[in-house]
Each structure stands twice: as structure tokens, then as C-alpha cells.
Scaffold this motif. Structure first.
Motif, PDB file in Angstrom:
ATOM      1  N   GLN A 202       0.825  -1.206   0.000  1.00  0.00           N
ATOM      2  CA  GLN A 202       0.000   0.000   0.000  1.00  0.00           C
ATOM      3  C   GLN A 202       0.862   1.261   0.000  1.00  0.00           C
ATOM      4  N   LEU A 203       1.952   1.253   0.735  1.00  0.00           N
ATOM      5  CA  LEU A 203       2.860   2.403   0.734  1.00  0.00           C
ATOM      6  C   LEU A 203       3.487   2.600  -0.642  1.00  0.00           C
ATOM      7  N   ASN A 204       3.872   1.516  -1.299  1.00  0.00           N
ATOM      8  CA  ASN A 204       4.449   1.619  -2.639  1.00  0.00           C
ATOM      9  C   ASN A 204       3.434   2.151  -3.645  1.00  0.00           C
ATOM     10  N   GLU A 205       2.180   1.721  -3.529  1.00  0.00           N
ATOM     11  CA  GLU A 205       1.140   2.226  -4.425  1.00  0.00           C
ATOM     12  C   GLU A 205       0.893   3.715  -4.186  1.00  0.00           C
ATOM     13  N   ALA A 206       0.892   4.134  -2.926  1.00  0.00           N
ATOM     14  CA  ALA A 206       0.704   5.555  -2.616  1.00  0.00           C
ATOM     15  C   ALA A 206       1.863   6.379  -3.153  1.00  0.00           C
ATOM     16  N   ALA A 207       3.075   5.880  -3.032  1.00  0.00           N
ATOM     17  CA  ALA A 207       4.241   6.599  -3.557  1.00  0.00           C
ATOM     18  C   ALA A 207       4.161   6.707  -5.074  1.00  0.00           C
ATOM     19  N   ALA A 208       3.712   5.657  -5.728  1.00  0.00           N
ATOM     20  CA  ALA A 208       3.578   5.690  -7.185  1.00  0.00           C
ATOM     21  C   ALA A 208       2.528   6.718  -7.607  1.00  0.00           C
ATOM     22  N   MET A 209       1.420   6.818  -6.861  1.00  0.00           N
ATOM     23  CA  MET A 209       0.397   7.820  -7.171  1.00  0.00           C
ATOM     24  C   MET A 209       0.949   9.232  -6.998  1.00  0.00           C
ATOM     25  N   LEU A 210       1.712   9.453  -5.924  1.00  0.00           N
ATOM     26  CA  LEU A 210       2.303  10.777  -5.709  1.00  0.00           C
ATOM     27  C   LEU A 210       3.287  11.119  -6.820  1.00  0.00           C
ATOM     28  N   ASP A 211       4.080  10.146  -7.235  1.00  0.00           N
ATOM     29  CA  ASP A 211       5.029  10.380  -8.328  1.00  0.00           C
ATOM     30  C   ASP A 211       4.297  10.698  -9.621  1.00  0.00           C
ATOM     31  N   ALA A 212       3.200  10.012  -9.888  1.00  0.00           N
ATOM     32  CA  ALA A 212       2.443  10.236 -11.121  1.00  0.00           C
ATOM     33  C   ALA A 212       1.796  11.615 -11.137  1.00  0.00           C
ATOM     34  N   ASN A 213       1.457  12.151  -9.969  1.00  0.00           N
ATOM     35  CA  ASN A 213       0.792  13.451  -9.884  1.00  0.00           C
ATOM     36  C   ASN A 213       1.758  14.601  -9.637  1.00  0.00           C
ATOM     37  N   SER A 214       3.045  14.329  -9.618  1.00  0.00           N
ATOM     38  CA  SER A 214       4.006  15.380  -9.313  1.00  0.00           C
ATOM     39  C   SER A 214       4.258  16.250 -10.541  1.00  0.00           C
ATOM     40  N   VAL A 215       4.773  17.451 -10.287  1.00  0.00           N
ATOM     41  CA  VAL A 215       5.057  18.417 -11.327  1.00  0.00           C
ATOM     42  C   VAL A 215       6.532  18.759 -11.251  1.00  0.00           C
ATOM     43  N   ALA A 216       7.156  18.983 -12.388  1.00  0.00           N
ATOM     44  CA  ALA A 216       8.565  19.376 -12.407  1.00  0.00           C
ATOM     45  C   ALA A 216       8.731  20.700 -11.662  1.00  0.00           C
ATOM     46  N   PRO A 217       9.833  20.884 -10.917  1.00  0.00           N
ATOM     47  CA  PRO A 217      10.013  22.103 -10.124  1.00  0.00           C
ATOM     48  C   PRO A 217       9.915  23.398 -10.925  1.00  0.00           C
ATOM     49  N   GLY A 218      10.371  23.449 -12.155  1.00  0.00           N
ATOM     50  CA  GLY A 218      10.335  24.692 -12.936  1.00  0.00           C
ATOM     51  C   GLY A 218       9.077  24.875 -13.744  1.00  0.00           C
ATOM     52  N   ALA A 219       8.167  23.910 -13.715  1.00  0.00           N
ATOM     53  CA  ALA A 219       6.971  23.970 -14.562  1.00  0.00           C
ATOM     54  C   ALA A 219       5.995  25.051 -14.133  1.00  0.00           C
ATOM     55  N   LEU A 220       5.988  25.436 -12.895  1.00  0.00           N
ATOM     56  CA  LEU A 220       5.035  26.419 -12.414  1.00  0.00           C
ATOM     57  C   LEU A 220       5.554  27.850 -12.483  1.00  0.00           C
ATOM     58  N   GLY A 221       6.819  28.000 -12.766  1.00  0.00           N
ATOM     59  CA  GLY A 221       7.381  29.336 -12.819  1.00  0.00           C
ATOM     60  C   GLY A 221       7.645  29.849 -11.415  1.00  0.00           C
ATOM     61  N   ASN A 222       7.871  31.133 -11.278  1.00  0.00           N
ATOM     62  CA  ASN A 222       8.133  31.743  -9.984  1.00  0.00           C
ATOM     63  C   ASN A 222       6.818  32.017  -9.275  1.00  0.00           C
ATOM     64  N   THR A 223       6.556  31.294  -8.200  1.00  0.00           N
ATOM     65  CA  THR A 223       5.296  31.460  -7.478  1.00  0.00           C
ATOM     66  C   THR A 223       5.504  32.197  -6.165  1.00  0.00           C
ATOM     67  N   ALA A 224       6.679  32.824  -5.990  1.00  0.00           N
ATOM     68  CA  ALA A 224       6.938  33.554  -4.743  1.00  0.00           C
ATOM     69  C   ALA A 224       6.084  34.805  -4.687  1.00  0.00           C
ATOM     70  N   PRO A 225       5.549  35.160  -3.530  1.00  0.00           N
ATOM     71  CA  PRO A 225       4.660  36.349  -3.424  1.00  0.00           C
ATOM     72  C   PRO A 225       5.387  37.641  -3.600  1.00  0.00           C
TER      73      PRO A 225
END
Length: 60
Positions: free
Chosen positions: A37-60
Motif C-alpha cells: 500500500q505504501l508503494n502504491e501511494a508513492a507511485a500515485m504521488l510520483d504520477a501526480n508530481s510536477v517538475a520544479p520549474g513547470a510552475l514558474g516563480n510562485t513567490a509572493p
């Protein structure tokens, strides 16, 4: 007096032996089903992750 000392020694020995365990599972260990179950949860999190630079600068 000697009899109470023997009784106290037997009770102490019993308490010490009761604290011993023959189980091989370590504290915090997980079962095979929990590990799956932990491995399946980790796989789901990996599948839903976004590359760090994909969102641009989100600092306020």
C-alpha cells in the motif's frame, strides 16, 4: 523472611522473562500488505508530481 526473598526473586525473574520477545519484527516494521500500500501511494504521488520549474516563480 527467606521465603519472601525467594518469592520476590521468582517474580523479578518472571517479569524479566516476560519482557523478552522472540518476534523477529522490528519496531515500526510493516507487513507485506502495508508495504504494498505504501508503494502504491508513492507511485500515485510520483504520477501526480510536477517538475520544479513547470510552475514558474510562485513567490509572493
Amino acid at each position: 523472611m527467606a521465603r519472601s526473598a525467594v518469592i520476590a526473586a521468582v517474580l523479578a525473574l518472571t517479569a524479566l522473562l516476560a519482557a523478552c520477545s522472540t518476534e523477529s519484527e522490528s519496531p515500526g516494521g510493516v507487513t507485506a500488505d502495508e508495504a504494498r500500500q505504501l508503494n502504491e501511494a508513492a507511485a500515485m504521488l510520483d504520477a501526480n508530481s510536477v517538475a520544479p520549474g513547470a510552475l514558474g516563480n510562485t513567490a509572493p
